[in-house]
Write a protein that holds these residues in place. Structure first.
Motif, PDB file in Angstrom:
ATOM      1  N   SER A  17     -11.973 -11.553  -9.713  1.00  0.00           N
ATOM      2  CA  SER A  17     -11.056 -12.702  -9.420  1.00  0.00           C
ATOM      3  C   SER A  17     -10.625 -13.522 -10.594  1.00  0.00           C
ATOM      4  CB  SER A  17     -11.569 -13.492  -8.101  1.00  0.00           C
ATOM      5  OG  SER A  17     -11.788 -12.855  -7.039  1.00  0.00           O
ATOM      6  N   TYR A  70      -7.638  -8.477 -12.273  1.00  0.00           N
ATOM      7  CA  TYR A  70      -7.419  -7.149 -11.822  1.00  0.00           C
ATOM      8  C   TYR A  70      -6.830  -6.694 -12.688  1.00  0.00           C
ATOM      9  CZ  TYR A  70      -9.146  -9.284  -7.318  1.00  0.00           C
ATOM     10  OH  TYR A  70      -9.489 -10.221  -6.653  1.00  0.00           O
ATOM     11  N   ASN A 122      -1.234  -5.730 -10.281  1.00  0.00           N
ATOM     12  CA  ASN A 122      -1.053  -6.739  -9.314  1.00  0.00           C
ATOM     13  C   ASN A 122      -1.224  -6.371  -8.145  1.00  0.00           C
ATOM     14  OD1 ASN A 122       0.259  -9.136  -8.517  1.00  0.00           O
ATOM     15  ND2 ASN A 122       2.199  -8.205  -8.430  1.00  0.00           N
ATOM     16  N   PRO A 134      -1.351  -7.092  -4.158  1.00  0.00           N
ATOM     17  CA  PRO A 134      -1.043  -7.940  -3.092  1.00  0.00           C
ATOM     18  C   PRO A 134      -1.996  -8.770  -2.335  1.00  0.00           C
ATOM     19  CG  PRO A 134       0.055  -6.152  -2.939  1.00  0.00           C
ATOM     20  CD  PRO A 134      -0.965  -5.688  -3.920  1.00  0.00           C
ATOM     21  N   SER A 135      -1.763 -10.129  -2.228  1.00  0.00           N
ATOM     22  CA  SER A 135      -2.620 -10.971  -1.567  1.00  0.00           C
ATOM     23  C   SER A 135      -3.389 -10.451  -0.290  1.00  0.00           C
ATOM     24  CB  SER A 135      -2.260 -12.450  -1.476  1.00  0.00           C
ATOM     25  OG  SER A 135      -0.918 -12.490  -0.714  1.00  0.00           O
ATOM     26  N   PHE A 136      -2.351  -9.803   0.579  1.00  0.00           N
ATOM     27  CA  PHE A 136      -2.894  -9.292   1.965  1.00  0.00           C
ATOM     28  C   PHE A 136      -3.664  -8.104   1.859  1.00  0.00           C
ATOM     29  CE2 PHE A 136       0.496  -6.083   1.106  1.00  0.00           C
ATOM     30  CZ  PHE A 136      -0.219  -4.959   1.993  1.00  0.00           C
ATOM     31  N   ILE A 141      -5.913  -8.038  -0.601  1.00  0.00           N
ATOM     32  CA  ILE A 141      -7.612  -8.645  -0.974  1.00  0.00           C
ATOM     33  C   ILE A 141      -8.083  -9.431   0.172  1.00  0.00           C
ATOM     34  CG2 ILE A 141      -8.378 -10.647  -2.388  1.00  0.00           C
ATOM     35  CD1 ILE A 141      -6.262  -9.977  -4.453  1.00  0.00           C
ATOM     36  N   GLY A 142      -7.093  -9.939   1.124  1.00  0.00           N
ATOM     37  CA  GLY A 142      -7.440 -10.402   2.337  1.00  0.00           C
ATOM     38  C   GLY A 142      -8.300  -9.441   3.232  1.00  0.00           C
ATOM     39  N   TYR A 187       3.997  -6.068   5.703  1.00  0.00           N
ATOM     40  CA  TYR A 187       4.203  -6.548   4.213  1.00  0.00           C
ATOM     41  C   TYR A 187       4.868  -5.124   3.429  1.00  0.00           C
ATOM     42  CZ  TYR A 187       1.038 -10.233   4.838  1.00  0.00           C
ATOM     43  OH  TYR A 187       0.744 -11.691   5.220  1.00  0.00           O
ATOM     44  N   THR A 225      -5.798  -1.339  -6.678  1.00  0.00           N
ATOM     45  CA  THR A 225      -5.486  -0.624  -5.274  1.00  0.00           C
ATOM     46  C   THR A 225      -6.018   0.532  -4.936  1.00  0.00           C
ATOM     47  OG1 THR A 225      -3.221  -0.191  -5.783  1.00  0.00           O
ATOM     48  CG2 THR A 225      -3.676  -2.372  -4.832  1.00  0.00           C
TER      49      THR A 225
END
Length: 471
Positions: A31, A35, A38, A40-42, A44-45, A92, A344
């Motif tokens: 973090s 990374y 790029n 996506p934040s979802f 990582i969530g 998403y 990813t």
């Protein structure tokens, strides 16, 4: 009994402390350091959700004495988690399957056939006309019958999520029974049960519509009935063995052959021949490598040269020399597969917390394998042989980094892991050094190896292959 529980608890606490510390360290490091792409934040969530939910479920296993509570937890966790991932994919990405290429084939073939009113026989003809193999029939048939019962589109896809959760639960019940037959005590069994049943990969696989959950159920069931038959000599058990073993033909031919070898060992292994049989296993492993070309042609009608050419194609994007690339495959079988926490890797980031825990558990699997050989533990020879043959196939096919192919080995690791957790007094210094070693492997993988998968996924197009299935 108390001393065994005390030893088990110490080992479990060591595993969980290593896991949570490693995850927090790696998550914070990437973090802050940044990374490699790029993300996506979802995603990582979801990645963080699985780490917390998985750890919570495992902790639950240490504070309950009722297996029904654990079974219910596994089912609800699997169902909620798969719905969560599927929902995020829709929201998403506007896509149900997270771009998992095989799932579109299963979905489109079943939808096309049912929309045309085709019978199942016509559907099978469509499969073979579409250049699919016998080992594609399993999942495509499951999708066909679920869509036929519940309808194509959202209804059928949602029904498959529910069926996946049920299949994960049934596999977990069988794993628990296998550990009971091997004399594993309750505390260790419940810990390993939750490690297996709540493994994030299973929930992600359900969400993206792949076949591995069903395939694992067949493997676990076949092994359970083999082990049970050893005690009962029941004709019912024998019938179930052949039913489940031959069903694996519809998913992956190599596993079918491996299970036949395991069945043969179950039938002949005994205290009177344990030393001679172990020598035969070890000698057979060496001869198997030396005579691999002959075996491949005789059993699969595929020359070794063709398999190696496919494997070289997979490995060409890794900037290592030839020998080192094969060595990394062996390392991945023993200690991996490695979590991708800075890329990813399609959807690999989502379930990487499970792979991280698996790396620490592999220490106990290795200890158990060594113990089997050292003590001539003939009851576990089938587990040893299944590991050796799986390792050979994974390395030969150059897919040891991919959990989709290692997942067939994971369930039968659980009795090995459980045995070592219950019986081996952990040397803290050795385990600490092992933890540092595997964390180093995660860094190495993230820096040099994981970009390979993104390239391979784009190259291999509509469906991944597994060495023996390669054309």
């Amino acid at each position: 009994m108390k001393s065994c529980n005390s030893l088990c608890l110490k080992n479990i606490y060591a595993i969980l402390i290593a896991y949570i510390c490693a995850f927090i360290f790696l998550f914070l490091y990437y973090s802050l350091e940044g990374y490699k792409e790029n993300i996506p934040s979802f995603m990582i969530g979801i990645h963080v959700y699985f780490a917390i939910a998985y750890f919570t479920c495992i902790i639950l296993s240490l504070f309950t004495k009722n297996s029904v509570i654990l079974y219910l937890s596994i089912f609800l966790y699997s169902l909620f988690s798969s719905i969560l991932v599927r929902s995020c994919s829709w929201i998403y990405l506007n896509d149900p399957f997270f771009y998992a290429v095989d799932s579109y084939t299963y979905d489109s073939l079943a939808t096309m056939s049912l929309s045309s009113g085709d019978s199942y026989i016509k559907y099978l003809l469509l499969l073979f006309l579409s250049d699919l193999n016998v080992d594609d029939v399993g999942m495509t048939s499951i999708v066909y019958f679920i869509y036929k019962l519940f309808g194509v589109g959202d209804n059928g896809q949602t029904a498959l999520l529910l069926l996946n959760s049920l299949i994960i639960l049934l596999s977990s019940i069988k794993i628990n029974k296998i550990m009971m037959l091997y004399g594993i005590q309750r505390m260790t069994r419940f810990f390993c049960l939750m490690v297996f049943g709540c493994f994030p990969f299973f929930s992600v696989t359900a969400a993206v519509g792949m076949k591995e959950n069903f395939f694992v159920f067949l493997i676990v069931s076949a092994f359970y009935y083999m082990l049970h038959y050893k005690y009962t000599k029941s004709q019912k058990d024998l019938l179930m063995i052949f039913l489940f073993v031959f069903s694996t033909l519809l998913f992956r031919m190599a596993i079918f052959v491996m299970l036949l070898i395991v069945l043969f060992l179950f039938l002949i292994a005994a205290n009177c021949n344990k030393k001679r049989l172990l020598y035969m296993i070890l000698l057979g492993s060496v001869l198997g490598v030396l005579l691999l070309d002959v075996i491949m042609k005789a059993v699969f009608n595929i020359p070794l040269e063709q398999i190696l050419a496919t494997s070289e194609g997979r490995s060409e994007s890794i900037s290592m020399n030839g020998s080192l690339r094969w060595i990394t495959q062996g390392i991945a079988v023993l200690f991996g597969p490695f979590p991708s926490m800075n890329r990813t890797v399609q959807y690999g980031l989502l379930h990487s917390s499970g792979l991280l825990l698996k790396m620490f558990l592999n220490f106990f699997m290795i200890v158990s394998l060594i113990t089997i050989i050292r003590t001539y533990d003939y009851r576990k020879y089938p587990l040893l042989v299944y590991f050796l043959t799986s390792a050979m196939m994974l390395i030969l096919s150059f897919v040891a980094f991919d959990m989709r192919y290692q997942i067939t080995l994971f369930p039968l690791m659980m009795p090995l892991i459980a045995y070592a957790i219950q019986n081996v007094r952990l040397k803290k210094g050795m385990f600490f050094m092992y933890c540092l070693f595997v964390i180093g492997l995660v860094f190495f993988y993230g820096q040099f190896v994981s970009p390979f998968f993104t390239i391979v996924i784009s190259k291999r197009g509509s469906r991944p292959t597994y060495g023996l299935e390669a054309s």
